[in-house]
Design a protein around this motif. Structure first.
Motif, PDB file in Angstrom:
ATOM      1  N   GLU A 109      19.308  33.130  54.298  1.00 56.34           N
ATOM      2  CA  GLU A 109      18.814  34.467  53.941  1.00 56.34           C
ATOM      3  C   GLU A 109      18.411  34.519  52.472  1.00 56.34           C
ATOM      4  O   GLU A 109      17.350  35.047  52.122  1.00 56.34           O
ATOM      5  CB  GLU A 109      19.890  35.516  54.218  1.00 56.34           C
ATOM      6  CG  GLU A 109      20.095  35.807  55.689  1.00 56.34           C
ATOM      7  CD  GLU A 109      21.325  36.653  55.959  1.00 56.34           C
ATOM      8  OE1 GLU A 109      21.472  37.136  57.087  1.00 56.34           O
ATOM      9  OE2 GLU A 109      22.147  36.821  55.025  1.00 56.34           O
ATOM     10  N   LEU A 110      19.235  33.952  51.620  1.00 58.62           N
ATOM     11  CA  LEU A 110      18.926  33.935  50.190  1.00 58.62           C
ATOM     12  C   LEU A 110      17.733  33.040  49.898  1.00 58.62           C
ATOM     13  O   LEU A 110      16.893  33.359  49.043  1.00 58.62           O
ATOM     14  CB  LEU A 110      20.159  33.486  49.400  1.00 58.62           C
ATOM     15  CG  LEU A 110      21.339  34.470  49.423  1.00 58.62           C
ATOM     16  CD1 LEU A 110      22.586  33.828  48.818  1.00 58.62           C
ATOM     17  CD2 LEU A 110      20.989  35.749  48.661  1.00 58.62           C
ATOM     18  N   THR A 111      17.632  31.931  50.618  1.00 57.43           N
ATOM     19  CA  THR A 111      16.478  31.048  50.463  1.00 57.43           C
ATOM     20  C   THR A 111      15.198  31.775  50.844  1.00 57.43           C
ATOM     21  O   THR A 111      14.174  31.676  50.165  1.00 57.43           O
ATOM     22  CB  THR A 111      16.639  29.784  51.340  1.00 57.43           C
ATOM     23  OG1 THR A 111      17.816  29.081  50.933  1.00 57.43           O
ATOM     24  CG2 THR A 111      15.437  28.861  51.201  1.00 57.43           C
ATOM     25  N   ALA A 112      15.255  32.531  51.946  1.00 59.17           N
ATOM     26  CA  ALA A 112      14.087  33.285  52.409  1.00 59.17           C
ATOM     27  C   ALA A 112      13.664  34.340  51.404  1.00 59.17           C
ATOM     28  O   ALA A 112      12.489  34.720  51.342  1.00 59.17           O
ATOM     29  CB  ALA A 112      14.394  33.936  53.749  1.00 59.17           C
ATOM     30  N   LEU A 113      14.609  34.802  50.592  1.00 60.57           N
ATOM     31  CA  LEU A 113      14.315  35.804  49.566  1.00 60.57           C
ATOM     32  C   LEU A 113      13.832  35.175  48.261  1.00 60.57           C
ATOM     33  O   LEU A 113      13.631  35.871  47.258  1.00 60.57           O
ATOM     34  CB  LEU A 113      15.551  36.661  49.305  1.00 60.57           C
ATOM     35  CG  LEU A 113      15.974  37.564  50.474  1.00 60.57           C
ATOM     36  CD1 LEU A 113      17.315  38.223  50.174  1.00 60.57           C
ATOM     37  CD2 LEU A 113      14.914  38.614  50.760  1.00 60.57           C
ATOM     38  N   GLY A 114      13.652  33.854  48.276  1.00 59.22           N
ATOM     39  CA  GLY A 114      13.102  33.166  47.113  1.00 59.22           C
ATOM     40  C   GLY A 114      14.119  32.652  46.125  1.00 59.22           C
ATOM     41  O   GLY A 114      13.752  32.191  45.034  1.00 59.22           O
ATOM     42  N   ALA A 118      23.975  28.979  44.517  1.00 56.10           N
ATOM     43  CA  ALA A 118      25.278  28.442  44.123  1.00 56.10           C
ATOM     44  C   ALA A 118      26.031  29.444  43.255  1.00 56.10           C
ATOM     45  O   ALA A 118      27.234  29.666  43.433  1.00 56.10           O
ATOM     46  CB  ALA A 118      25.087  27.119  43.390  1.00 56.10           C
ATOM     47  N   SER A 119      25.320  30.065  42.340  1.00 59.42           N
ATOM     48  CA  SER A 119      25.945  31.052  41.451  1.00 59.42           C
ATOM     49  C   SER A 119      26.382  32.293  42.217  1.00 59.42           C
ATOM     50  O   SER A 119      27.498  32.796  42.028  1.00 59.42           O
ATOM     51  CB  SER A 119      24.955  31.433  40.344  1.00 59.42           C
ATOM     52  OG  SER A 119      25.518  32.413  39.490  1.00 59.42           O
ATOM     53  N   LEU A 120      25.509  32.781  43.098  1.00 58.84           N
ATOM     54  CA  LEU A 120      25.827  33.993  43.853  1.00 58.84           C
ATOM     55  C   LEU A 120      27.007  33.803  44.808  1.00 58.84           C
ATOM     56  O   LEU A 120      27.840  34.701  44.966  1.00 58.84           O
ATOM     57  CB  LEU A 120      24.599  34.444  44.646  1.00 58.84           C
ATOM     58  CG  LEU A 120      23.459  35.077  43.841  1.00 58.84           C
ATOM     59  CD1 LEU A 120      22.192  35.154  44.695  1.00 58.84           C
ATOM     60  CD2 LEU A 120      23.861  36.478  43.379  1.00 58.84           C
ATOM     61  N   LEU A 121      27.074  32.643  45.433  1.00 58.46           N
ATOM     62  CA  LEU A 121      28.117  32.388  46.430  1.00 58.46           C
ATOM     63  C   LEU A 121      29.328  31.662  45.856  1.00 58.46           C
ATOM     64  O   LEU A 121      30.301  31.409  46.572  1.00 58.46           O
ATOM     65  CB  LEU A 121      27.542  31.583  47.599  1.00 58.46           C
ATOM     66  CG  LEU A 121      26.379  32.236  48.362  1.00 58.46           C
ATOM     67  CD1 LEU A 121      25.955  31.364  49.539  1.00 58.46           C
ATOM     68  CD2 LEU A 121      26.744  33.629  48.841  1.00 58.46           C
TER      69      LEU A 121
END
Length: 233
Positions: A180-185, A192-195
């Motif tokens: 999902e995060l990848t799809a959001l660019g 890595a930072s967010l998770l």
């Protein structure tokens, strides 16, 4: 034109049904009323996974073969792929070309019609209702009502424990979140930072998801995850 009282009655019958058979009977009766002589109610498998265990009702006669059995359905049959093309019910006109790529279409024959109802309200589980016949009688209202009935039926089947919303090959919750995060660019570093995980772990999740979805690269993985209902944006 469909009678609203009749649709309400069918919805009530589904809500009160105590067995999966009764729920499936309601779907089949509605399809036959629209002209369907061939019935298939099934979950849709993840890539490279068998479909046999996901089939809930199969009434698909085939004069050439004496009838298609559950074990004889190809998980990649192009008729099944129609369930991944759209999110609303529609009618498909079967052509001679269709019959060369699908045993389901071949068994019903060219110049027939198939009503296709994608089941989309049990995310991430995906399912499909097919009703085929010489002529399917259904306008926009009838298709909308059929869609309501089929989605209500699957919700009831899940409540009864007949259907599990987990399919073999489903992505894990963390794999979905990374995609999902990848799809959001987001980059691997961003994710890595967010998770609060390492970039190496991010790449491992992407590789695992790619393998499960039979995808060739990161973009393809995101596309397939969307197509198979694994992520939503």
């Amino acid at each position: 034109m469909a009678d609203p009282t009749e649709i309400q009655s069918k919805a009530a019958a589904i809500a009160e049904a105590q067995t999966g058979k009764h729920v499936l009977d309601v779907i089949e009766a509605q399809l036959r009323r629209m002209g369907a002589s061939h019935i298939l109610v099934t979950g849709l498998p993840m890539p490279n996974r068998p479909i046999e265990g996901l089939v809930h009702r199969l009434r698909w006669a085939d004069e050439r073969l004496g009838g298609i059995e559950r074990s004889g359905i190809d998980a990649e049959d192009s008729a099944l792929m129609l369930g991944l093309m759209r999110s609303r019910a529609f009618i498909w006109d079967v052509t001679a070309g269709d019959t060369t790529h699908s045993e389901l279409f071949a068994s019903i024959g060219a110049d027939s019609q198939v009503v296709v109802v994608p089941i989309t309200e049990a995310h991430p589980f995906q399912a499909l209702v097919l009703g085929g016949g010489a002529r399917i009688n259904g306008g926009k209202l009838e298709l909308s009502n059929l869609e309501l009935i089929c989605n209500a039926a699957f919700r009831r089947l899940i409540e009864l424990g007949v259907i599990s919303t987990q399919r073999p090959g489903d992505l894990s919750a963390r794999e979905r979140r990374v995609l999902e995060l990848t799809a959001l660019g987001k980059t691997a570093n961003d994710i890595a930072s967010l998770l609060e995980i390492s970039q190496r772990t991010v790449h491992a999740h992407l590789q695992n998801a790619s393998a499960k979805l039979n995808a060739s690269n990161k973009t393809h993985t995101v596309v397939e995850a969307l197509r198979y209902g694994q992520i939503r944006l």
